[in-house]
Scaffold this motif. Structure first.
Motif, short mmCIF file in Angstrom:
data_model
loop_
_atom_site.label_atom_id
_atom_site.label_comp_id
_atom_site.label_asym_id
_atom_site.label_seq_id
_atom_site.Cartn_x
_atom_site.Cartn_y
_atom_site.Cartn_z
N ILE A 132 1.11 -1.45 0.02
CA ILE A 132 -0.08 0.22 0.24
C ILE A 132 0.37 1.51 -0.08
N VAL A 133 1.77 0.53 -0.41
CA VAL A 133 2.88 2.17 0.77
C VAL A 133 3.34 3.07 -0.42
N PRO A 134 3.35 2.35 -2.19
CA PRO A 134 3.40 3.41 -3.14
C PRO A 134 1.91 3.88 -3.66
N VAL A 135 0.72 3.79 -2.97
CA VAL A 135 -0.69 3.70 -3.69
C VAL A 135 -0.67 5.17 -2.70
N PHE A 136 0.00 4.94 -1.11
CA PHE A 136 -0.59 6.57 -0.81
C PHE A 136 0.31 7.48 -1.79
N LYS A 137 1.44 7.30 -2.05
CA LYS A 137 2.51 7.93 -3.12
C LYS A 137 1.48 9.13 -3.82
N PHE A 138 1.08 7.42 -4.96
CA PHE A 138 0.31 8.14 -5.71
C PHE A 138 -0.73 8.55 -5.51
N ALA A 139 -2.21 8.29 -4.69
CA ALA A 139 -2.70 9.11 -4.52
C ALA A 139 -2.90 10.43 -4.12
N ASP A 140 -1.76 10.78 -3.38
CA ASP A 140 -1.44 12.25 -3.09
C ASP A 140 -1.37 13.07 -4.72
N THR A 141 -0.52 12.01 -5.02
CA THR A 141 0.25 12.79 -6.92
C THR A 141 -0.97 13.22 -7.22
N MET A 142 -1.72 12.00 -6.90
CA MET A 142 -3.31 12.33 -8.34
C MET A 142 -4.27 13.40 -7.44
N LYS A 143 -3.83 13.97 -6.33
CA LYS A 143 -4.50 14.62 -5.42
C LYS A 143 -4.24 16.36 -5.85
N SER A 144 -2.88 16.23 -5.78
CA SER A 144 -2.30 17.13 -6.58
C SER A 144 -2.18 17.73 -7.61
N LEU A 145 -2.27 16.86 -8.63
CA LEU A 145 -2.17 17.60 -9.80
C LEU A 145 -4.42 17.82 -10.50
N GLY A 146 -5.42 18.10 -9.69
CA GLY A 146 -6.26 18.12 -9.85
C GLY A 146 -6.88 16.41 -9.86
N VAL A 147 -7.08 15.74 -9.35
CA VAL A 147 -7.89 14.92 -9.99
C VAL A 147 -8.45 14.29 -8.51
N ASN A 148 -9.64 13.48 -9.05
CA ASN A 148 -10.86 13.65 -7.39
C ASN A 148 -10.57 11.69 -7.28
N ILE A 149 -9.32 11.31 -6.44
CA ILE A 149 -9.33 9.91 -5.72
C ILE A 149 -9.92 10.03 -4.49
N GLU A 150 -10.11 9.14 -3.88
CA GLU A 150 -10.23 8.58 -2.74
C GLU A 150 -9.46 7.47 -2.61
N LEU A 151 -9.10 7.38 -1.74
CA LEU A 151 -8.12 5.97 -1.26
C LEU A 151 -8.51 5.38 0.16
N LYS A 152 -9.91 4.28 -0.04
CA LYS A 152 -10.07 3.71 0.80
C LYS A 152 -9.50 2.71 1.74
N GLU A 153 -8.64 2.37 2.66
CA GLU A 153 -8.13 1.54 3.32
C GLU A 153 -9.17 0.92 4.16
N PHE A 154 -8.76 -0.48 4.29
CA PHE A 154 -9.07 -2.26 5.36
C PHE A 154 -8.15 -1.73 5.95
N PRO A 155 -8.23 -2.09 7.14
CA PRO A 155 -7.23 -2.29 8.41
C PRO A 155 -7.39 -3.49 8.49
N SER A 156 -6.29 -4.04 8.39
CA SER A 156 -6.11 -5.90 8.01
C SER A 156 -6.25 -6.63 7.17
#
Length: 180
Positions: A132-156
Motif C-alpha cells: 500500500i506504500v506506493p499507493v499512498f504516494k500515487f494518491a497524493d500525487t493525483m490529488k496534487s494534479l487535481g484528480v478527484n481520487i479517494e483511497l479507502k484503506e481496509f485495516p488488516s
C-alpha cells in the motif's frame, strides 16, 4: 520516463485494446448510456485500467483494488514476480527490465491520467501481494494534479479484501451512484 505507453509492448496491450473495443459496442446499444462508462479492475486489472484511461477520454470513473502502481518496488518486495509473472507476461522483459516495469507503473506517469476522471482506490493494509506504500504516494500525487481520487484503506485487509467484501461492495456501489 516510460518509453512507450501507447505501444503494443505494454503488458496486456492486447487486453487493453480488447476492453477499449467495447466502447463502440456500448455506443450502439440503446440500453446503455455511453456518457457514463466506468471501469473496475483488481490487482493486474487495476493496472490495466490505469493504462486504458491514458488511451481514451470516455471513462468517467475508475474503481481500483489492490493496485500495483509501482512494479519496480513490487519486483524488489516479491522477487518471485520476476520469474512467475514479469518474464512470462512482459514481452522483451529480459532485455530492458527497468524501463518495461516503469512503463506499466502509473506512479511514473501520473500526468497521463485524465484530470476529469474520478478514482476510487481500495486497498488492504495487510496486502501480502501489493504494498500500500506506493499507493499512498500515487494518491497524493493525483490529488496534487487535481484528480478527484479517494483511497479507502481496509485495516488488516488482504489482497482480495474478501474479509471486507460487504463493505467493499457497498463502497463500490456508493461510488458508482455518486460518480456516474
Amino acid at each position: 520516463m516510460p518509453s512507450n505507453l501507447s505501444g503494443d509492448s505494454l503488458d496486456g496491450g492486447v487486453e487493453v485494446k480488447d476492453v477499449l473495443a467495447l466502447i463502440p459496442i456500448l455506443d450502439s446499444m440503446p440500453i446503455t448510456d455511453p456518457n457514463r462508462i466506468a471501469m473496475f479492475g483488481w490487482s493486474r486489472g487495476s493496472m490495466m485500467s490505469l493504462i486504458a484511461v491514458t488511451k481514451t477520454n470516455r471513462i468517467k470513473t475508475l474503481v481500483l483494488g489492490a493496485t500495483p502502481v509501482d512494479l519496480v518496488l513490487s519486483a524488489i518486495n516479491r522477487p518471485s514476480l520476476e520469474h512467475d509473472v514479469f518474464k512470462r507476461l512482459i514481452p522483451g522483459y529480459e532485455f530492458d527490465k527497468l524501463a518495461l516495469l516503469e512503463e506499466r507503473s502509473a506512479i511514473y506517469w501520473p500526468e497521463k491520467i485524465p484530470k476529469d476522471i474520478s478514482i476510487l482506490m481500495l486497498h488492504g493494509t495487510n496486502d501480502e501481494r501489493t504494498s500500500i506504500v506506493p499507493v499512498f504516494k500515487f494518491a497524493d500525487t493525483m490529488k496534487s494534479l487535481g484528480v478527484n481520487i479517494e483511497l479507502k484503506e481496509f485495516p488488516s485487509g488482504s489482497h482480495t479484501l474478501i474479509e471486507s467484501k460487504v463493505s467493499v461492495y457497498r463502497k463500490v456501489l456508493s461510488w458508482f451512484n455518486e460518480h456516474l
